[in-house]
Write an enzyme that holds these catalytic residues in place. Structure first.
Site, PDB file in Angstrom:
ATOM      1  N   SER A 153       0.864  -1.182   0.000  1.00 22.79           N
ATOM      2  CA  SER A 153       0.000   0.000   0.000  1.00 22.79           C
ATOM      3  C   SER A 153       0.899   1.230   0.000  1.00 22.79           C
ATOM      4  O   SER A 153       1.699   1.421   0.925  1.00 22.79           O
ATOM      5  CB  SER A 153      -0.898  -0.012   1.244  1.00 22.79           C
ATOM      6  OG  SER A 153      -1.685   1.151   1.304  1.00 22.79           O
ATOM      7  N   LYS A 184      -1.290  -1.064  -4.239  1.00 22.38           N
ATOM      8  CA  LYS A 184      -2.448  -0.233  -3.912  1.00 22.38           C
ATOM      9  C   LYS A 184      -1.987   1.208  -3.784  1.00 22.38           C
ATOM     10  O   LYS A 184      -1.026   1.497  -3.073  1.00 22.38           O
ATOM     11  CB  LYS A 184      -3.098  -0.700  -2.600  1.00 22.38           C
ATOM     12  CG  LYS A 184      -4.316   0.138  -2.221  1.00 22.38           C
ATOM     13  CD  LYS A 184      -5.103  -0.476  -1.079  1.00 22.38           C
ATOM     14  CE  LYS A 184      -4.525  -0.167   0.272  1.00 22.38           C
ATOM     15  NZ  LYS A 184      -5.419  -0.610   1.366  1.00 22.38           N
ATOM     16  N   LYS A 218      -2.982   5.037  -2.644  1.00 19.85           N
ATOM     17  CA  LYS A 218      -3.900   5.938  -1.967  1.00 19.85           C
ATOM     18  C   LYS A 218      -4.275   7.051  -2.932  1.00 19.85           C
ATOM     19  O   LYS A 218      -3.426   7.539  -3.701  1.00 19.85           O
ATOM     20  CB  LYS A 218      -3.258   6.528  -0.706  1.00 19.85           C
ATOM     21  CG  LYS A 218      -2.937   5.491   0.365  1.00 19.85           C
ATOM     22  CD  LYS A 218      -4.195   4.907   0.987  1.00 19.85           C
ATOM     23  CE  LYS A 218      -3.850   3.977   2.140  1.00 19.85           C
ATOM     24  NZ  LYS A 218      -5.070   3.416   2.781  1.00 19.85           N
ATOM     25  N   ASP A 221      -7.299   3.239  -3.191  1.00 21.95           N
ATOM     26  CA  ASP A 221      -7.988   3.327  -1.902  1.00 21.95           C
ATOM     27  C   ASP A 221      -8.192   4.797  -1.568  1.00 21.95           C
ATOM     28  O   ASP A 221      -7.227   5.550  -1.413  1.00 21.95           O
ATOM     29  CB  ASP A 221      -7.148   2.642  -0.816  1.00 21.95           C
ATOM     30  CG  ASP A 221      -7.802   2.682   0.557  1.00 21.95           C
ATOM     31  OD1 ASP A 221      -8.985   3.067   0.653  1.00 21.95           O
ATOM     32  OD2 ASP A 221      -7.130   2.310   1.544  1.00 21.95           O
ATOM     33  N   GLU A 264     -11.427   1.110  -3.581  1.00 22.58           N
ATOM     34  CA  GLU A 264     -11.720   0.825  -2.179  1.00 22.58           C
ATOM     35  C   GLU A 264     -12.244   2.069  -1.454  1.00 22.58           C
ATOM     36  O   GLU A 264     -11.638   3.136  -1.515  1.00 22.58           O
ATOM     37  CB  GLU A 264     -10.442   0.328  -1.493  1.00 22.58           C
ATOM     38  CG  GLU A 264     -10.638  -0.115  -0.052  1.00 22.58           C
ATOM     39  CD  GLU A 264      -9.336  -0.563   0.588  1.00 22.58           C
ATOM     40  OE1 GLU A 264      -9.347  -0.816   1.807  1.00 22.58           O
ATOM     41  OE2 GLU A 264      -8.308  -0.657  -0.122  1.00 22.58           O
ATOM     42  N   ASP A 266     -14.187  -1.042   3.142  1.00 22.98           N
ATOM     43  CA  ASP A 266     -13.237  -1.199   4.250  1.00 22.98           C
ATOM     44  C   ASP A 266     -13.851  -0.586   5.496  1.00 22.98           C
ATOM     45  O   ASP A 266     -14.454  -1.276   6.331  1.00 22.98           O
ATOM     46  CB  ASP A 266     -11.910  -0.536   3.878  1.00 22.98           C
ATOM     47  CG  ASP A 266     -10.906  -0.469   5.027  1.00 22.98           C
ATOM     48  OD1 ASP A 266     -11.174  -1.022   6.107  1.00 22.98           O
ATOM     49  OD2 ASP A 266      -9.838   0.144   4.839  1.00 22.98           O
ATOM     50  N   LYS A 288     -10.231  -6.374   8.240  1.00 19.50           N
ATOM     51  CA  LYS A 288      -9.176  -5.927   9.141  1.00 19.50           C
ATOM     52  C   LYS A 288      -9.519  -6.380  10.554  1.00 19.50           C
ATOM     53  O   LYS A 288     -10.586  -6.047  11.074  1.00 19.50           O
ATOM     54  CB  LYS A 288      -9.032  -4.401   9.116  1.00 19.50           C
ATOM     55  CG  LYS A 288      -8.372  -3.857   7.855  1.00 19.50           C
ATOM     56  CD  LYS A 288      -8.252  -2.338   7.914  1.00 19.50           C
ATOM     57  CE  LYS A 288      -7.556  -1.809   6.652  1.00 19.50           C
ATOM     58  NZ  LYS A 288      -7.557  -0.331   6.610  1.00 19.50           N
ATOM     59  N   GLY A 327      -4.545  -3.870   6.395  1.00 12.55           N
ATOM     60  CA  GLY A 327      -3.657  -3.656   7.532  1.00 12.55           C
ATOM     61  C   GLY A 327      -3.684  -2.225   8.015  1.00 12.55           C
ATOM     62  O   GLY A 327      -4.188  -1.320   7.332  1.00 12.55           O
TER      63      GLY A 327
END
Length: 376
Positions: free
Chosen positions: A138, A164, A166, A191, A219, A244, A268, A296
């Site tokens: 990530s 991934k 952000k 995400d 996400e 999420d 998670k 995570g």
């Protein structure tokens, strides 16, 4: 077989990040997590980690709120009260509302004690089957696209199988296009951490523009309580929508699936309040045919070990965020350190329970605060 916890020790531990990490809400250079050390009446020690954010951006909890809830409420509810299974220990605290991150820290320690008492690893206890977990990375928001490309190149070179990114309004299509052009074969997802609004035409246009980039998923674009907005977006896009922050319990999951708000679910352990609820969400998704993967919170080795055990369940079919701890920290607090090799992370099995040894000297060396709570 009954277990009675007679002492709970809390340590607020700070580890510096190797590389600063930015999401749609904030940037961080270090992580402060609460390490839980639970001692049973026979002297066995179980470990847990409260991986809450320091500030209430990702969720309403924070390090300070978790410290208060653990020390003033959760620990007194459990100390001196026997239980046979970690779910029984969790049941001792049901009159406390919410506070999932705080709960997860104590829950991990209970499962660790339970595994040691039975002589089994956590992955075996929950029904895990995988011995190695496919891991992605990530990557946070970088100052420039070139800086982001350098980070992607480094981690793809290390063998990670999924990247991934952000994103947030204004940092979405341009970096995604750049990464896709430079790494056409990489599995890629984004995400948003609730950074977009379903009632904004500009935000909807930005998310729709991502639909032709071959993403694994988008996400959590909208607020955690906007299940209808996610359902509408999922119907609009070919790219799967993953939830999420929204998924805080099996009951919320059932609502999201009924509305069609989730094509994929991120599980998670910390967000769901522990091992038991995480397994329950996995089971519901598997029955419904919804793919899941393990997210995570930049956990230290204790929480990372718990994540890997849960991710060994058969319904986890997508790469996890549980990469090697050396991606984040120069020195973790567990031995052996958790490492990824060619994008695969072994499920810890060095001992029963969580499967890792905790180096108490490293906890003390990096400790900011300390408290010991005893029965009575």
């Amino acid at each position: 077989m009954t277990i009675t916890i007679t002492e709970i020790e809390l340590s607020l531990v700070r580890l510096d990040l190797i590389h600063e990490f930015e999401t749609s809400s904030h940037r961080k250079s270090h992580l402060d997590h609460i390490v839980v050390r639970a001692t049973a009446s026979d002297g066995t020690v179980g470990w847990g980690e409260c991986a809450s954010p320091s500030d209430p951006y990702y969720c309403s909890e924070s390090t300070e709120s978790c410290w208060y809830v653990l020390s003033e409420h959760l620990a007194p509810m459990v100390l001196g009260r026997p239980w046979e299974h970690p779910d029984d220990a969790a049941a001792l605290t049901t009159r406390l509302s919410g506070n999932h991150f705080a709960r997860a820290g104590l829950d991990m320690a209970c499962w660790d004690l339970y595994g040691q008492a039975r002589g089994e690893t956590l992955s075996t206890l929950v029904g895990g089957t995988a011995e190695r977990i496919s891991a992605g990375v990530s990557l946070g928001i970088e100052p420039t696209v070139d800086a982001l490309l350098a980070q992607v190149a480094r981690h793809v070179g290390d063998g990670y199988r999924r990247v991934k990114l952000k994103c947030r309004p204004g940092w979405d299509l341009e970096p995604v296009r750049a990464v896709r052009a430079a790494f056409p074969g990489v599995a890629l997802q984004v995400d948003a951490n609730t950074g977009y609004r379903a009632d904004s035409p500009e935000h909807l246009a930005a998310l729709t523009a991502l639909d032709d980039q071959g993403l694994l998923m988008i996400e959590q674009p909208f607020a955690e309580d906007d299940l209808l907005g996610h359902a509408d977006l999922a119907a609009r896009l070919d790219t799967p929508v993953c939830l999420d922050e929204s998924i805080t319990s099996p009951a919320v999951l059932a609502t999201a699936l009924h509305l069609g708000a989730a094509d994929i679910v991120n599980i998670k352990v910390s967000r769901l309040g522990g091992i038991g609820p995480s397994v329950a969400v996995h089971d519901v998704c598997r029955e419904a045919g919804i793919p899941v993967w393990c997210g995570g919170m930049h956990e230290f080795g204790i929480g990372r070990a718990a994540n890997l055990a849960v991710a060994s369940l058969p319904g986890f079919t997508l790469p996890s965020d549980v990469s090697g701890s050396d991606k984040y920290y120069r020195q973790d607090i567990v031995t052996p350190p958790i490492r990824a090799t060619e994008g695969l992370v072994p499920v810890p099995d060095a001992r029963p329970g969580l499967g890792v040894h905790v180096d108490e000297s490293l906890i003390k060396a990096n400790r900011l605060r300390h408290a010991v709570l005893k029965e009575g």
